[in-house]
Motif scaffolding. Structure first.
Motif, PDB file in Angstrom:
ATOM      1  N   PHE A  11       0.864  -1.383   0.214  1.00  0.00           N
ATOM      2  CA  PHE A  11      -0.054   0.095   0.179  1.00  0.00           C
ATOM      3  C   PHE A  11       0.699   1.205   0.072  1.00  0.00           C
ATOM      4  CE2 PHE A  11      -3.555   2.702   1.732  1.00  0.00           C
ATOM      5  CZ  PHE A  11      -4.443   2.350   0.739  1.00  0.00           C
ATOM      6  N   GLY A  12       1.950   1.228  -0.892  1.00  0.00           N
ATOM      7  CA  GLY A  12       2.529   2.502  -1.202  1.00  0.00           C
ATOM      8  C   GLY A  12       2.073   3.099  -2.285  1.00  0.00           C
ATOM      9  N   THR A  13       2.841   3.709  -3.135  1.00  0.00           N
ATOM     10  CA  THR A  13       2.384   4.704  -4.149  1.00  0.00           C
ATOM     11  C   THR A  13       1.399   3.975  -5.058  1.00  0.00           C
ATOM     12  OG1 THR A  13       4.589   5.556  -4.206  1.00  0.00           O
ATOM     13  CG2 THR A  13       3.283   5.977  -6.119  1.00  0.00           C
ATOM     14  N   VAL A  14       1.824   2.473  -5.496  1.00  0.00           N
ATOM     15  CA  VAL A  14       1.174   1.765  -6.443  1.00  0.00           C
ATOM     16  C   VAL A  14      -0.278   1.336  -5.812  1.00  0.00           C
ATOM     17  CG1 VAL A  14       1.248   0.106  -8.268  1.00  0.00           C
ATOM     18  CG2 VAL A  14       3.051   1.726  -8.003  1.00  0.00           C
ATOM     19  N   LYS A  45       3.695  -3.805   5.410  1.00  0.00           N
ATOM     20  CA  LYS A  45       4.926  -4.227   6.376  1.00  0.00           C
ATOM     21  C   LYS A  45       4.748  -3.803   7.446  1.00  0.00           C
ATOM     22  CE  LYS A  45       9.803  -4.583   5.743  1.00  0.00           C
ATOM     23  NZ  LYS A  45      11.014  -4.385   4.892  1.00  0.00           N
ATOM     24  N   ASP A  46       4.369  -2.629   7.643  1.00  0.00           N
ATOM     25  CA  ASP A  46       4.341  -1.810   8.804  1.00  0.00           C
ATOM     26  C   ASP A  46       2.724  -1.439   9.370  1.00  0.00           C
ATOM     27  OD1 ASP A  46       4.442  -0.072  11.257  1.00  0.00           O
ATOM     28  OD2 ASP A  46       5.807   1.348  10.368  1.00  0.00           O
ATOM     29  N   LYS A  49       1.764   1.982  10.773  1.00  0.00           N
ATOM     30  CA  LYS A  49       1.456   3.308   9.933  1.00  0.00           C
ATOM     31  C   LYS A  49       0.226   3.822   9.837  1.00  0.00           C
ATOM     32  CE  LYS A  49       5.651   3.124   6.701  1.00  0.00           C
ATOM     33  NZ  LYS A  49       5.559   2.863   5.239  1.00  0.00           N
ATOM     34  N   ARG A  51      -2.824   5.276   7.676  1.00  0.00           N
ATOM     35  CA  ARG A  51      -3.029   4.863   6.512  1.00  0.00           C
ATOM     36  C   ARG A  51      -4.372   5.621   6.143  1.00  0.00           C
ATOM     37  NH1 ARG A  51       1.293   1.375   4.259  1.00  0.00           N
ATOM     38  NH2 ARG A  51       1.971   0.258   6.496  1.00  0.00           N
ATOM     39  N   ALA A  78       2.000  -4.954  -5.376  1.00  0.00           N
ATOM     40  CA  ALA A  78       2.823  -3.973  -5.542  1.00  0.00           C
ATOM     41  C   ALA A  78       3.621  -3.638  -4.373  1.00  0.00           C
ATOM     42  CB  ALA A  78       2.070  -2.688  -5.640  1.00  0.00           C
ATOM     43  N   ILE A  79       4.433  -4.933  -4.201  1.00  0.00           N
ATOM     44  CA  ILE A  79       5.609  -4.872  -3.273  1.00  0.00           C
ATOM     45  C   ILE A  79       6.794  -4.521  -3.824  1.00  0.00           C
ATOM     46  CG2 ILE A  79       6.676  -6.274  -1.505  1.00  0.00           C
ATOM     47  CD1 ILE A  79       4.244  -7.727  -0.856  1.00  0.00           C
ATOM     48  N   PRO A  84       9.627 -11.091  -0.294  1.00  0.00           N
ATOM     49  CA  PRO A  84       8.413 -12.163  -0.257  1.00  0.00           C
ATOM     50  C   PRO A  84       7.404 -12.328  -1.299  1.00  0.00           C
ATOM     51  CG  PRO A  84       7.797 -10.660   1.480  1.00  0.00           C
ATOM     52  CD  PRO A  84       9.208  -9.796   0.800  1.00  0.00           C
ATOM     53  N   ALA A 102       2.987  -5.235 -10.303  1.00  0.00           N
ATOM     54  CA  ALA A 102       3.535  -4.041 -10.914  1.00  0.00           C
ATOM     55  C   ALA A 102       5.110  -4.113 -10.810  1.00  0.00           C
ATOM     56  CB  ALA A 102       3.142  -2.951 -10.170  1.00  0.00           C
ATOM     57  N   LYS A 104       8.375  -5.119 -11.454  1.00  0.00           N
ATOM     58  CA  LYS A 104       9.441  -5.341 -12.621  1.00  0.00           C
ATOM     59  C   LYS A 104      10.346  -6.326 -12.110  1.00  0.00           C
ATOM     60  CE  LYS A 104      10.384  -0.618 -11.770  1.00  0.00           C
ATOM     61  NZ  LYS A 104       9.726   0.709 -12.157  1.00  0.00           N
ATOM     62  N   ALA A 300       5.354   6.102 -14.992  1.00  0.00           N
ATOM     63  CA  ALA A 300       5.340   5.706 -13.492  1.00  0.00           C
ATOM     64  C   ALA A 300       4.374   6.547 -12.928  1.00  0.00           C
ATOM     65  CB  ALA A 300       6.681   5.936 -12.783  1.00  0.00           C
ATOM     66  N   GLY A 301       3.913   6.492 -11.748  1.00  0.00           N
ATOM     67  CA  GLY A 301       3.355   7.463 -11.216  1.00  0.00           C
ATOM     68  C   GLY A 301       1.901   6.739 -10.377  1.00  0.00           C
ATOM     69  N   THR A 305       0.066   4.159 -13.061  1.00  0.00           N
ATOM     70  CA  THR A 305       0.706   2.657 -13.134  1.00  0.00           C
ATOM     71  C   THR A 305      -0.826   1.824 -12.281  1.00  0.00           C
ATOM     72  OG1 THR A 305       2.611   3.351 -12.196  1.00  0.00           O
ATOM     73  CG2 THR A 305       2.259   0.942 -11.632  1.00  0.00           C
TER      74      THR A 305
END
Ligand code: NAP
Length: 334
Positions: A11-14, A45-46, A49, A51, A78-79, A84, A102, A104, A300-301, A305
């Motif tokens: 659950f980052g940018t992408v 992962k965390d 945080k 969200r 989208a890791i 993993p 996503a 690559k 990107a973005g 994405t």
């Protein structure tokens, strides 16, 4: 009301872009897929945080929570990095889920084996987002391969490098100054090596080559060259001659296999990638009947994405089961 159950890994940018796109384009997805897409869980992962915008009960840091969701149909991944994520995708396929990635780095190394495993399980792997972000390069190559024979692919596949070269040409920045501005604008990572030394472009070239030619090139002879050796003087000299430096990846089918290169190349005005400036990506595909087809777009973005991933999910139309929305959330609410 029935739903199609999905999970997000990352659950980052992408990942945030995919979550947002599923909400903002829910009606379109519903029309295409026959039911609403319901995000049943989000792996991070965390877990501590903040969200904003995502219900707390959807979050988990335990992949077993994802595996235990009954009737899960789509896993969006989208890791960052191979593990993993690879293990998670294999387990998702084994569970009978379609996967959309996503990642690559992972896909350049393991795309083929993942697709084989998916095919054995009767599910699919969407990987449009791995290459050129929102520009539909993978889809176009797949379409062309139905009848055409692809002989050559050339691309500008790293937006950061292209942005730096554009700043150097248009604003007379040195490489160092252009890199600094790219970092300030969020286009380049704090550690920019992956982008400016050509490794990010390499991953995308491997993915395109395997798709278009069924094999990966051996780059042990030609090597991988980034843009760090191009000076402002080189760029100014080229400009006077009406030429532009582009960080170009190319792959061509020869009688000895795929010949490929990744390096800065001087292009003249008649080249299809001459005018691709800034953070854009572009790919020129030469095919037996279609000739040269050029696709250009945001490489990107968050939303470009996510667009690629959502379109991969939309392509599952007719392959998905819809179920009653008996929520799996209670399995790991806490
Ligand atoms: N950014 C782009 O424009 C773009 C474009 C095309 C492709 N991609 C690819 O998309 C992927 C995601 O990129 P991004 O920019 O979204 O990265 P990001 O912003 O760094 O987000 C990564 C996410 O993955 C989660 N994560 C990392 N390791 C994990 C683990 N071991 N278990 C569970 N979750 C884990 C992180 O959790 P926390 O939030 O808890 O840290 C975070 O939510 C990468 O493979 C990248 O190459 C990115």
């Amino acid at each position: 009301m029935t739903v199609i159950k999905a999970a997000l890994l990352g659950f980052g940018t992408v990942g945030q872009g995919v979550y947002e796109a599923i909400q903002t384009h829910s009606e379109q997805l519903k029309k295409l897929l026959g039911a609403s897409v319901s995000v049943e869980a989000v792996l991070v992962k965390d877990i501590t945080k903040e969200r904003p915008g995502v219900p707390r009960e959807l979050l988990t840091d335990n992949f077993n929570d994802i595996l235990s969701i009954p009737d899960l149909q789509i896993v969006f991944e989208a890791i960052v990095g191979v593990e993993p994520a690879l293990g998670y995708l294999k387990q998702s396929i084994a569970k009978g889920c379609h996967i959309v990635t996503a990642n690559k780095v992972l896909f350049a190394q393991h795309g083929n084996s993942l697709q084989q495993e998916a095919s054995r399980k009767g599910v699919t792997v969407g990987f449009e987002a791995t290459t050129a972000g929102g520009a539909p390069v993978i889809r176009t190559i797949k379409e062309l391969l139905r009848v055409n024979k692809i002989s050559r692919i050339e691309g500008i596949l790293n937006g950061t490098s292209n942005y730096i070269l554009t700043l150097m040409r248009e604003e007379n920045y040195t490489f160092e100054a252009a890199l600094k501005l790219s970092q300030e604008k969020g286009y380049a990572e704090a550690d920019p090596e992956n982008d400016v030394e050509g490794y990010d472009a390499l991953n995308k070239l491997l993915i395109l080559s395997e798709l278009a030619f069924g094999e990966k090139p051996d780059l042990s002879v030609s090597g991988v060259e980034g843009i760090t050796r191009i000076t402002l003087e080189d760029i100014q000299k080229a400009k006077k001659a009406g030429q532009r430096y582009r960080h170009l990846v190319s792959a061509e089918m020869t009688e000895h296999g795929v010949a490929a290169s990744i390096k800065p190349v001087l292009l003249s005005e008649d080249h299809p990638l001459y005018s691709v400036d800034g953070v854009l990506n572009a790919v020129a595909i030469t095919a037996s009947l279609a000739g040269t087809v050029t696709i250009k777009g945001a490489g990107a973005g968050k939303l470009p994405t996510a667009s690629a991933m959502i379109e991969d999910a939309a392509a599952l139309s007719g392959k998905l089961q819809t179920v009653q929305p008996l929520s799996a959330r209670s399995l790991f609410a806490g």
